[in-house]
Structure formats: C-alpha cells, structure tokens
Design a protein around this motif. Structure first.
Motif, short mmCIF file in Angstrom:
data_model
loop_
_atom_site.label_atom_id
_atom_site.label_comp_id
_atom_site.label_asym_id
_atom_site.label_seq_id
_atom_site.Cartn_x
_atom_site.Cartn_y
_atom_site.Cartn_z
N SER A 97 0.82 -1.20 0.00
CA SER A 97 0.00 0.00 0.00
C SER A 97 0.86 1.26 0.00
CB SER A 97 -0.95 0.01 1.21
OG SER A 97 -0.28 -0.30 2.41
N PHE A 98 0.59 2.13 -0.97
CA PHE A 98 1.23 3.44 -1.08
C PHE A 98 2.76 3.34 -1.09
CE2 PHE A 98 -2.76 4.06 1.41
CZ PHE A 98 -3.49 4.64 0.39
N ARG B 89 5.54 4.13 -5.68
CA ARG B 89 6.20 5.35 -6.16
C ARG B 89 7.50 5.64 -5.42
NH1 ARG B 89 2.04 6.73 -2.78
NH2 ARG B 89 2.42 8.34 -1.20
N GLU C 16 -2.71 2.36 -4.16
CA GLU C 16 -1.88 3.53 -4.44
C GLU C 16 -2.74 4.79 -4.49
OE1 GLU C 16 0.67 5.10 -4.54
OE2 GLU C 16 2.28 3.63 -4.43
N VAL D 285 4.26 11.04 -7.12
CA VAL D 285 3.10 10.39 -7.74
C VAL D 285 3.19 10.46 -9.26
CG1 VAL D 285 0.58 10.52 -7.99
CG2 VAL D 285 1.62 10.74 -5.74
N LEU E 214 4.25 7.32 -11.08
CA LEU E 214 3.40 6.13 -11.16
C LEU E 214 2.85 6.01 -12.59
CD1 LEU E 214 1.23 6.31 -7.92
CD2 LEU E 214 2.88 4.53 -8.51
#
Length: 235
Positions: free
Chosen positions: A124-125, A128, A154, A195, A198
């Motif tokens: 999760s997250f 990037r 994400e 971000v 991504l």
C-alpha cells in the motif's frame, strides 16, 4: 529520475534507497497519524478494501510488502484470524519497530522468501517510492503460490474535472502545509511530486499481465483519490 528536496537539504530520490530510508525513519513517529489526518480517515476504508481482495482466511499465509508501521498487516491479520501467518516486510527498522506480529527487515526488490510461499501479497502506497516498481511487482508475483492473490493500493487522481480540481488543490497545495505542521514538509513535498512517476492504471495493469498474472483489474476508490489493483497468479 531525480526529485530534489528543499535547497540546502539532502535530496530525496527513489533511485537512492538510502534517502528513502532516512525519510521514512524521520516520518515513523507520526506516520499513522499523518495518514489519517491527510486522508480525512479514508485511508482506513481503503486499506479494508485492499485486504478484502485477498479473501484471507484461517491457515493462509500472507505478506505485506513495504509494510511500514503495519497498518495493512494488522488489517490482514484481523481478517484472516489467529491461525493465519501474516508477515510484514519493510527496509526501515524504525517503521517496523512500530508494527507488531511477524516482522522481517527486507528489500521489496529482493524479498527474502522462496517462490510460492504465500497465498496472498499486498502493498500500500509504496510503488512510487521504489527505484524499480515493476521489479518489485515481479518479486511479489514470485512469492505467490499458484492461485495466490495480489493487491496493490496507491494514490490516484480523479478523472472527472470537478473531483480532480478539488483533489489537486488538497493534495498538491494543502498536504505539504499540513505535513509541515507536524515537521514533515520536506518529505511530503517529495511524496506529492513522486506520484507523477506512477504509470497510468491501464499501463500498470499491462505490466501485471506481462508478469504472467491473470484476472488483472483495477478500480478507483473515493472518486479516484486512490486506486486499487488486483491480480492472481495463474495455476
């Protein structure tokens, strides 16, 4: 890839694991609270949606890659029950110290597990912040057993004009300022800018398919503020 921190301070770069590790070491004491504040508490709903993609159950084996303080790891453990084996992996000791249960200090690009170890893998997250996100997805696919499920959460960006405008005002303008009130302006300046590295959701799904995964898909959460990707390792 080069993201530069505030003038006169150390650069934070995804291709420099040391700078990423130092950033998360500094964030560790406030990480959970900041995530909740900056997402208006929505991060908890998003993590529950992520965990549901695993269909976690008793006796299963699951891994949370780039687990941080273990928020998602704990959610998997609650869903799977005490008989399941749930492992959190992260390369920042200060983050893992705030987790509980089974914890492994490790690199997302070289997971310290044999092929086919787990029934499910999540992250999760984190993509990037990884120098080679596709390679890390390949590692997660490698440690899945045939039929095992993969879930990736994400940050997203709404595609409709009005939600996108509101998201941009908050995420790009307010988030670094709010984080600054906690003493973490520099790290969140970086996280906001990171971000852009991504890939679009459709491209990320194609990468998952190229890795040999099946039933690949994604869906936006909360008008697109977050994206949830799912896949399964073929039998």
């Amino acid at each position: 890839m080069r993201l530069v921190a505030e003038r006169g301070q150390e650069e934070i770069r995804p291709d420099d694991p040391g700078s990423i590790r130092r950033m998360f070491r500094e964030l560790a004491p406030d990480y959970d609270r900041l995530n909740s504040v900056l997402t208006f508490g929505l991060v908890h709903r998003w993590r529950r949606a992520l965990v549901r993609t695993l269909g976690a159950g008793p006796g299963g084996r699951y891994v949370d890659v780039c687990a941080g303080t273990g928020m998602s790891t704990r959610a998997v453990r609650r869903a799977a029950g005490e008989e399941a084996v749930v492992v959190g992996v992260d390369f920042t000791p200060e983050m893992l110290e705030r987790s509980d249960g089974l914890r492994v200090l490790g690199d997302a690009l070289r997971l310290p597990f044999p092929d086919g170890t787990f029934d499910g893998a999540i992250s999760s997250f984190a993509l990037r912040d990884i120098a080679d996100p596709v390679a890390s997805l390949g590692e997660m696919a490698r440690v899945l057993r045939p039929g095992g499920r993969l879930g990736i959460l994400e940050i997203g960006r709404p595609r409709s004009a009005l939600p996108r405008a509101g998201f941009d005002v908050w995420f790009r303008g307010a988030v670094p300022r709010v984080a600054g009130a906690f003493g973490h302006r520099r790290s969140h300046d970086f996280l906001v800018r990171s971000v852009r590295y991504l890939p679009p959701p459709e491209e990320l799904c194609r990468e998952l398919e190229r890795l040999g995964l099946v039933e690949v898909g994604w869906r936006p959460l909360t008008l697109g503020a977050a994206s949830l990707f799912v896949a399964r390792r073929g039998t």
